[in-house]
Write a protein that holds these residues in place. Structure first.
Motif, PDB file in Angstrom:
ATOM      1  N   LYS A  32       0.831  -1.206   0.000  1.00  0.00           N
ATOM      2  CA  LYS A  32       0.000   0.000   0.000  1.00  0.00           C
ATOM      3  C   LYS A  32       0.862   1.252   0.000  1.00  0.00           C
ATOM      4  O   LYS A  32       0.630   2.186  -0.788  1.00  0.00           O
ATOM      5  N   PHE A  33       1.872   1.293   0.847  1.00  0.00           N
ATOM      6  CA  PHE A  33       2.768   2.448   0.884  1.00  0.00           C
ATOM      7  C   PHE A  33       3.521   2.590  -0.439  1.00  0.00           C
ATOM      8  O   PHE A  33       3.689   3.694  -0.958  1.00  0.00           O
TER       9      PHE A  33
ATOM     10  N   GLN B 101       2.079  12.443   3.034  1.00  0.00           N
ATOM     11  CA  GLN B 101       1.148  12.312   4.147  1.00  0.00           C
ATOM     12  C   GLN B 101      -0.310  12.309   3.688  1.00  0.00           C
ATOM     13  O   GLN B 101      -1.147  11.634   4.282  1.00  0.00           O
ATOM     14  N   SER B 102      -0.598  13.052   2.610  1.00  0.00           N
ATOM     15  CA  SER B 102      -1.968  13.049   2.093  1.00  0.00           C
ATOM     16  C   SER B 102      -2.342  11.671   1.546  1.00  0.00           C
ATOM     17  O   SER B 102      -3.517  11.323   1.476  1.00  0.00           O
ATOM     18  N   ARG B 103      -1.307  10.882   1.161  1.00  0.00           N
ATOM     19  CA  ARG B 103      -1.526   9.510   0.688  1.00  0.00           C
ATOM     20  C   ARG B 103      -1.316   8.493   1.819  1.00  0.00           C
ATOM     21  O   ARG B 103      -1.263   7.294   1.558  1.00  0.00           O
ATOM     22  N   ARG B 104      -1.137   8.992   3.039  1.00  0.00           N
ATOM     23  CA  ARG B 104      -0.964   8.168   4.233  1.00  0.00           C
ATOM     24  C   ARG B 104       0.296   7.304   4.179  1.00  0.00           C
ATOM     25  O   ARG B 104       0.342   6.168   4.664  1.00  0.00           O
ATOM     26  N   ILE B 105       1.350   7.874   3.579  1.00  0.00           N
ATOM     27  CA  ILE B 105       2.670   7.245   3.577  1.00  0.00           C
ATOM     28  C   ILE B 105       3.443   7.795   4.776  1.00  0.00           C
ATOM     29  O   ILE B 105       3.488   9.007   4.980  1.00  0.00           O
ATOM     30  N   PRO B 106       4.073   6.942   5.587  1.00  0.00           N
ATOM     31  CA  PRO B 106       4.898   7.455   6.686  1.00  0.00           C
ATOM     32  C   PRO B 106       6.058   8.290   6.130  1.00  0.00           C
ATOM     33  O   PRO B 106       6.968   7.754   5.501  1.00  0.00           O
TER      34      PRO B 106
END
Length: 406
Positions: free
Chosen positions: A263-264, A317-322
């Motif tokens: 996912k990331f 961060q908008s794609r929820r990647i650390p």
């Protein structure tokens, strides 16, 4: 004002430099009464370490000393003299804890070790922080933090991500005083454990902290890898299982990004506008990416060189990647996050003036951490402690000053 967490604890700190004073600081800032014993005329040797305001050396203005010794009281005392040793014993008679980081041979020569002191105070906890501990073949070896850091195994694994050439990029010690800080932290934690035990049993004990072992405890994963599989990690890039992360450079700074799930990874590929190389076989699943991360990292870094830090972090961060920026010291000092948490505290010192210091990394709702007093001047509390608490007269104090006892 609410009471401090350790307001009923009395500590004598017979320590220099960083490890023992940091242990004492952690206790003092939580409310313990800490009486710091310093050498007459010289004081704690960290008083000679920088940084100094305006870069002008002064034994009352060392940034390191000022930070390590908040909320303490300073008494000058030469414990190698008979009168000094007797005063030392008087102080520990009413103390809960003695924190010391002296060579074991010196402590034993002066008969100020736990074995002798517990005869004066059965509840006394003696916390000793030394390079290699009080037992073993190295107990009397002299060492600095550089020695402990290298013998701990930490230097061999630093930098963790691997190097191109071991001959040109040898093992690397961590930042200044890191090892001593870790040893001091371990000392404070185990001292509190001993205090709890004393509340139950009524007896103190000797807390023996080895700086080397404190540092070795930071590499449990590598020790486990060797213990279970016989694998000694090498520092050469690509020679060990990869962790899918990047500490990359962009136009105006550095960032950290983690891509250890599909996912990331898919989100990151989208962020980079799906370059052709991401369609190659070595990028198709996590197993292949992990095996070939040493090929992927440089490609990501090549792309990031043309990007702005704020854009990378915001888009990730908008794609929820650390993903987070890697702060410089200046950025840390100006951090809105730390400002909102009131992390930095301004302390007004008699000689050094107003300076901002790092605060505590925690909040206690009922017994809050706070700075009651700046680091003491050398011998600032001689009259209060030796005269007021121990009952020595003005004449006694003058005589002891003349004789070099205080």
């Amino acid at each position: 004002m609410n009471p401090s967490a350790l307001s009923d604890i009395k500590v004598v700190e017979w320590s220099e430099s960083v490890s023992g004073p940091y242990c004492g600081k952690l206790l003092a800032d939580l409310g313990a009464e800490v009486i710091k014993i310093e050498r007459p005329g010289f004081g704690d040797r960290s008083r000679s370490y920088g940084p100094f305001p305006q870069d002008i050396p002064h034994y009352e203005k060392s940034g390191l000393f000022l930070y390590l010794n908040t909320n303490k009281k300073s008494v000058t005392l030469d414990v190698t003299k008979a009168t000094g040793a007797e005063i030392f014993r008087e102080l520990v008679k009413s103390a809960d804890v003695l924190v010391e980081n002296n060579p074991p041979s010196l402590v034993e020569k002066l008969c100020l070790n736990f074995k002798n002191l517990k005869k004066l105070n059965k509840k006394l906890i003696v916390t000793s922080i030394t390079p290699f501990g009080y037992t073993g073949p190295y107990r009397d070896h002299k060492a600095c933090e550089l020695t402990s850091f290298n013998l701990s195994g930490l230097a061999f694994t630093n930098p963790y991500v691997g190097v191109d050439n071991i001959e040109e990029q040898p093992p690397l010690k961590g930042p200044p005083h890191q090892g001593e800080i870790i040893a001091g932290l371990g000392g404070a934690i185990t001292t509190m454990s001993a205090i709890f035990a004393c509340n139950i049993s009524g007896f103190g004990q000797h807390v023996d902290i080895s700086e080397q072992e404190a540092l070795t405890s930071m590499i449990r994963r590598d020790l486990g890898l060797y213990n279970y599989e016989g694998i000694i990690k090498t520092r050469i890039k690509g020679s060990q299982p990869q962790v899918e992360f990047v500490m990359g450079h962009c136009k105006n700074g550095y960032f950290y990004m983690l891509c250890n799930t599909d996912k990331f990874w898919d989100a990151w590929v989208e962020l980079m506008d799906s370059p052709d190389w991401t369609k190659e076989a070595f990028c198709q699943d996590r197993a292949s990416r992990r095996e070939n991360w040493y090929k992927i990292r440089p490609r990501i870094e090549e792309w990031s060189e043309g990007q702005l830090l704020e854009d990378i972090v915001s888009e990730a961060q908008s794609r929820r990647i650390p993903c987070m920026p890697i702060n410089t010291i200046e950025e840390l000092y100006k951090s809105e996050l730390l400002k909102d948490r009131d992390y930095f505290v301004e302390i007004d010192h008699k000689e050094a003036g107003k300076i901002k210091y790092p605060g505590a990394p925690y909040k206690l709702s009922q017994t809050p951490w706070h700075i009651k007093s700046p680091a003491p001047l050398l011998g600032e509390h001689n009259d209060k402690i030796l005269g007021g608490q121990l009952g020595y007269s003005r004449k006694d104090l003058v005589k002891m000053r003349v004789e070099g006892v205080i």
